[in-house]
Write a protein that holds these residues in place. Structure first.
Motif, PDB file in Angstrom:
ATOM      1  N   GLY A 124       0.814  -1.202   0.000  1.00  0.00           N
ATOM      2  CA  GLY A 124       0.000   0.000   0.000  1.00  0.00           C
ATOM      3  C   GLY A 124       0.852   1.257   0.000  1.00  0.00           C
ATOM      4  N   TRP A 125       0.245   2.334   0.454  1.00  0.00           N
ATOM      5  CA  TRP A 125       0.850   3.649   0.340  1.00  0.00           C
ATOM      6  C   TRP A 125       1.270   4.169   1.713  1.00  0.00           C
ATOM      7  N   TYR A 126       2.343   4.954   1.705  1.00  0.00           N
ATOM      8  CA  TYR A 126       2.910   5.454   2.971  1.00  0.00           C
ATOM      9  C   TYR A 126       3.477   6.852   2.736  1.00  0.00           C
ATOM     10  N   CYS A 127       3.241   7.748   3.705  1.00  0.00           N
ATOM     11  CA  CYS A 127       3.841   9.091   3.664  1.00  0.00           C
ATOM     12  C   CYS A 127       4.986   9.121   4.662  1.00  0.00           C
ATOM     13  N   GLY A 137      -6.476   6.503  -2.850  1.00  0.00           N
ATOM     14  CA  GLY A 137      -7.474   7.465  -3.274  1.00  0.00           C
ATOM     15  C   GLY A 137      -7.714   7.367  -4.764  1.00  0.00           C
ATOM     16  N   ALA A 138      -8.410   8.386  -5.289  1.00  0.00           N
ATOM     17  CA  ALA A 138      -8.696   8.401  -6.722  1.00  0.00           C
ATOM     18  C   ALA A 138      -7.413   8.581  -7.526  1.00  0.00           C
ATOM     19  N   ALA A 139      -6.494   9.368  -6.980  1.00  0.00           N
ATOM     20  CA  ALA A 139      -5.223   9.616  -7.675  1.00  0.00           C
ATOM     21  C   ALA A 139      -4.225   8.526  -7.339  1.00  0.00           C
ATOM     22  N   THR A 140      -3.297   8.288  -8.246  1.00  0.00           N
ATOM     23  CA  THR A 140      -2.193   7.362  -7.998  1.00  0.00           C
ATOM     24  C   THR A 140      -0.890   8.065  -8.361  1.00  0.00           C
ATOM     25  N   PRO A 141       0.013   8.309  -7.416  1.00  0.00           N
ATOM     26  CA  PRO A 141      -0.110   7.967  -5.999  1.00  0.00           C
ATOM     27  C   PRO A 141      -1.064   8.912  -5.270  1.00  0.00           C
ATOM     28  N   PRO A 150       2.686  13.440  -2.480  1.00  0.00           N
ATOM     29  CA  PRO A 150       2.352  12.113  -3.006  1.00  0.00           C
ATOM     30  C   PRO A 150       2.913  11.022  -2.091  1.00  0.00           C
ATOM     31  N   ALA A 151       2.096  10.032  -1.799  1.00  0.00           N
ATOM     32  CA  ALA A 151       2.554   8.911  -0.968  1.00  0.00           C
ATOM     33  C   ALA A 151       3.442   7.977  -1.779  1.00  0.00           C
ATOM     34  N   GLU A 152       4.256   7.187  -1.067  1.00  0.00           N
ATOM     35  CA  GLU A 152       5.132   6.200  -1.706  1.00  0.00           C
ATOM     36  C   GLU A 152       4.480   4.823  -1.596  1.00  0.00           C
ATOM     37  N   HIS A 153       4.687   3.995  -2.624  1.00  0.00           N
ATOM     38  CA  HIS A 153       4.147   2.638  -2.550  1.00  0.00           C
ATOM     39  C   HIS A 153       5.127   1.731  -1.820  1.00  0.00           C
ATOM     40  N   LEU A 154       4.617   0.974  -0.848  1.00  0.00           N
ATOM     41  CA  LEU A 154       5.442   0.039  -0.078  1.00  0.00           C
ATOM     42  C   LEU A 154       4.940  -1.378  -0.292  1.00  0.00           C
ATOM     43  N   GLU A 155       5.877  -2.288  -0.323  1.00  0.00           N
ATOM     44  CA  GLU A 155       5.539  -3.704  -0.242  1.00  0.00           C
ATOM     45  C   GLU A 155       6.650  -4.366   0.545  1.00  0.00           C
TER      46      GLU A 155
END
Length: 509
Positions: A124-127, A137-141, A150-155
């Motif tokens: 998911g996403w992380y700030c 949200g509607a926007a990516t990121p 903009p949030a960063e994608h984490l896995e």
């Protein structure tokens, strides 16, 4: 001694220097601590520094330092600033303290034993600047709901806390204790989100090493918020000094800013429930200081620094302005014109003028010795009644954390005393020897009003109020006891007055 009172600030993220928003929460906590001490309660006031997390790793790297070097450079600046601002905290907790780390591991271990921690993968996403998980949200990121970056994608492989398990108990807590979260608008905001359902939360990170090691799996460090929240326990003695902890816990109030309300009102009590520890009595989430409607923050780069203000106006002028200008709970725009208006009008024309003119007249008419009261007059009643009503008014407002209302109540007495001068006209009374007993009463009542104002202002403006009390005859250091020292009739005639410098000389725009 009276009952215990435990107040906290959030522990501040020390990736840069403190600004007025940080000072705001700390000064508010200090006022509560000082007021409750003056009322005879056994106060424990905790603040500190939050030093772990990816944000700190990146900030250190940008400066060519290790995270440890960076925090050891910045934390002393916070400690010195709190001393400069007359903050009376009883403890300063650092999340890098070994004692705190052991507390985090002990609590984490408790939750593991209970089956409330399990391994999984976070996708998911992380700030990172806000150290918070961001929903898609509607926007990516998606943008962070706090800083709008903009949030960063984490896995990554993480451990999760079964927060969803505690939804019903949280709802029961909110229902049973209507004042658990204040103000009411914030309570409603959180309650509505909890009713929609809770998800489990990732509570470890495995892609960096700067943090408290998870017990049983040292490849993981504890998520910075899970680590930070536990400071309220470790700083109060849990579990290393349970006797002291039993005296202090539960905390009477956690003071926080509104952007970290979810962590404190949902994640934190869920953690405590899981560990079989009583939740705090209340959480108060105040608003933001803004500049041109934008939140003052390190990440926004629009900071106002306390030292820049106190260098020109003094410490107590800043303390006064922050708590007087807006009701505690709402947002407030910090402008130079508003600050200057409070300084020149409230502090200079009202309070400073009252002190200066009272002592000047006492010197001129009574040789600088506080006179004994003589003849009463009809003008006395309004002043006496205003002073006598102050105790209940200030106590009620501070119980509700309405600092601006408490200050307005005190200023009603300041203004009443200044009106009393105009109504009684001591300079006219002084021309007639037969009016000397009446003149003595007027000056005594003004000195007594000044003393009561200073006593109730002492939690807000400790340095100024000690100076006022010294000028009207008391020896430094002055220890104020409330409400005793603010009771009408307690001022001692016969004290030698000491005319000092003007407290708040006018500053031109």
């Amino acid at each position: 001694m009276g009952s215990a009172f435990y107040v906290t600030t959030p522990i501040y993220y020390v990736n840069s220097e403190a600004h007025v928003g940080t000072a705001y929460t700390t000064i508010a906590a200090d006022v509560l601590a000082r007021y409750n001490r003056a009322c005879g309660r056994r106060v424990f006031f905790l603040t500190g520094s939050d030093e772990h997390g990816m944000k700190m790793v990146r900030a250190a790297k940008d400066k060519g330092l290790t995270p440890e070097q960076l925090v050891d450079t910045l934390v002393p600046k916070y400690v010195e600033l709190w001393k400069h601002l007359n903050i009376s905290n009883d403890n300063f907790i650092r999340t890098t303290d070994p004692l705190h780390a052991r507390t985090v591991q002990a609590l984490f271990g408790k939750l593991i034993e209970k089956g409330d921690i399990y391994k999984g993968t976070y996708r998911g996403w992380y700030c990172t600047p806000c150290e918070r998980y961001v929903p898609q949200g509607a926007a990516t990121p998606p943008p962070c709901p706090v800083c709008n970056r903009p949030a960063e994608h984490l896995e990554e492989e993480n451990y999760f806390f079964r927060m969803s398990k505690y939804r019903d108990r949280l709802l029961a807590l909110f229902e049973e204790r209507k004042d658990f979260v204040r103000p009411e608008s914030r309570r409603n905001e959180v309650l509505n989100r909890v009713r929609e359902g809770l998800e489990d939360v990732s509570v470890t990170r495995s892609t960096f090493e700067w943090g408290v090691r998870m017990p049983g799996d040292e490849k993981h460090v504890v998520w910075v918020w899970f680590d930070a929240l536990i400071n309220y326990l470790s700083g109060a003695g849990y579990p290393h000094d349970m006797a002291k902890f039993a005296e202090r816990w539960p905390a009477d109030v956690h003071l926080i800013a509104k952007d970290i309300l979810w962590f404190h009102s949902v994640i934190w009590p869920s953690m405590l429930m899981a560990a079989d520890i009583e939740p705090p009595r209340s959480i108060f989430a105040h608003g933001w200081w803004t500049m041109n409607a934008a939140k003052i923050s390190k990440s926004a780069g629009n900071c106002i620094y306390p030292m820049d203000i106190t260098a020109q106006f003094g410490v107590d002028a800043l303390r006064f302005f922050l708590l007087r200008e807006v009701p505690f709970g709402g947002d407030g725009d910090f402008t130079h014109s508003a600050f200057l208006g409070r300084f020149n009008n409230d502090l200079g024309n009202d309070l400073g003028n009252l002190v200066l003119r009272t002592i000047t007249m006492a010197e001129k008419y009574f040789g600088g010795i506080a006179p004994a009261p003589g003849v009463s007059g009809t003008q006395d009643d309004a002043l006496v009644n205003t002073a006598k009503n102050l105790e209940d008014s200030v106590a009620g407002h501070l119980k509700n954390l309405q600092f601006s209302h408490a200050l307005e109540a005190i200023w009603q007495l300041v203004r009443a005393a200044n009106r009393y001068v105009e109504e009684c006209k001591p300079w006219v009374l002084a021309k007639n020897e037969a009016e000397k007993p009446r003149l003595a009463t007027v000056i005594y009542n003004l000195l007594q009003s000044t003393r009561i104002c200073a006593a109730y202002l002492s939690p807000f403006m400790p340095g100024t109020c000690e100076e006022i009390l010294w000028q009207i005859g008391y020896e430094k250091p002055v220890s104020v006891r409330l409400p005793l020292d603010a009771t009408w009739g307690q001022y001692q005639s016969g004290l030698r007055l000491r005319k000092g410098r003007p407290l708040f000389p006018r500053v031109e725009a």
